[in-house]
Design a protein around this motif. Structure first.
Motif: not given
Length: 351
Positions: A108-116, A120-124, A300-303
């Motif tokens: 879960l902590e690994g995911f935290g690094l990629l939240v930004p 971005r994906c949500l917007r673009q 993770h899985c979708m992106p």
């Protein structure tokens, strides 16, 4: 107090629990990485004794202990000023088996690094390349699944398909599609020496680790190749093909399933492990694993699928969607059976 105010107060308390849990998850990760959890489980110790044993800074250890005690994870004896992880809780946070859930915190902590990047994906639109998750996510996932394979593969997963076990015992050609570091193939190669097994994965470093492990174990019937599952060749055919939690991440899951179908020998079996959820959100409302599954899917899985223009099925694609794609790939016999892990099910596919 109005109904809305009452609901707001109750929900605020729940949010407090959620946020506290997030902080405790980080503390669990620290304890797992530094050895503090294992040391605290061995016997009651003072903060100074724990720090000295592990070569850590006592002041930081003491603050970590404060969070773990007030979070209800460690016990504290105020007279002796000692801290302890009691056996019942230690069983879920220490050891080499799959019962140790501490590695989930690292995941879960690994995911935290990629939240930004997800924002971005949500917007673009678009996705996040698989390489962006390496090594934090991939190493944590590998750690978790190795424990699962050690505990459950030979005595839990495979016995759900007696025909598969019999073929492996008698000697057959089998492959794991998306094998990661190949631990499942190596375990099966050792258990079924008459069979020839191969593992396929996109990551060259994962395949290198798989080969190293096979060499260390002296396995002559286990081989590994860097290969995109979408390029799986139909010849020579396989008697058994396996995929563990891998198909929903593919860029073209429908195409991969067709490749798998076409690569099976007549009467062969595709053994697919995936998440046990419905494709209908309404049917998942009371499933305790659903929030985690949807969250991991988003993070993770979708992106990773959408990053290469893929289908972006996600981990919550569901049993019904899986059955639909399996049927479209040519499997006219699909049985869904329980797995040793309640969050997973097994699809036994023929035809």
């Amino acid at each position: 107090m109005s109904t809305v105010e009452t609901e707001a107060a109750e929900f605020s308390r729940r949010l407090g629990e959620i946020f506290t849990g997030s902080v405790l998850s980080k503390l669990i990760r620290i304890g797992h990485a530094t050895g503090l959890l294992e040391a605290a489980a061995r016997a009651p110790r003072t903060s100074a004794a724990l720090a000295s044993e592990l070569g850590l800074t006592e002041r930081y250890v003491r603050e970590w202990l404060g969070g773990m005690v007030t979070g209800g994870i460690l016990d504290y004896d105020p007279r002796a000023k000692t801290y302890h992880l009691p056996p019942g809780r230690a069983a879920a946070l220490t050891g080499t088996g799959s019962g140790n859930l501490a590695p989930v915190a690292s995941l879960l902590e690994g995911f935290g690094l990629l939240v930004p990047e997800i924002e971005r994906c949500l917007r673009q639109g678009g996705g996040v390349p698989y390489d962006a998750y390496r090594p934090a996510f991939t190493e944590a996932m590998d750690d978790l699944w190795r424990r699962v394979y050690d505990d459950e593969l030979l005595d839990g997963f495979l016995p759900a398909a007696p025909t598969v076990v019999r073929r492996l015992q008698e000697g057959c050609r089998a492959a794991d599609v998306g094998c990661g570091t190949g631990h499942a193939i190596n375990l099966m190669a050792a258990a079924f020496p008459r069979s020839s097994l191969v593992g396929y994965d996109l990551a060259p470093d994962a395949i290198a680790r798989a080969r190293d492990e096979a060499r260390r174990l002296g396995l002559s019937n286990a081989t590994f190749e860097v290969l995109d599952a979408a390029q799986l060749a139909p010849e020579p055919p396989y008697d058994v093909l396996l995929a563990f939690d891998a198909i929903h991440d593919q860029a073209d899951p429908a195409g991969v399933l067709r490749r798998i179908h076409d690569a099976l020998a007549p009467g062969g079996t595709f053994f697919m492990v995936d998440l046990r959820l419905s494709s209908d959100l309404a049917a998942n409302l009371d499933d305790p694993f659903a929030p985690m599954t949807y969250g991991v899917s988003l993070l993770h899985c979708m992106p990773v699928s959408l990053a290469v223009g893929g289908a972006g099925l996600g981990a919550a694609w569901g049993i019904e969607k899986a059955q639909e794609l399996l049927a479209a790939a040519g499997f006219d016999q699909v049985e869904v059976v329980d797995s040793p892990r309640p969050q997973n099910c097994i699809f036994l596919c023929q035809g």
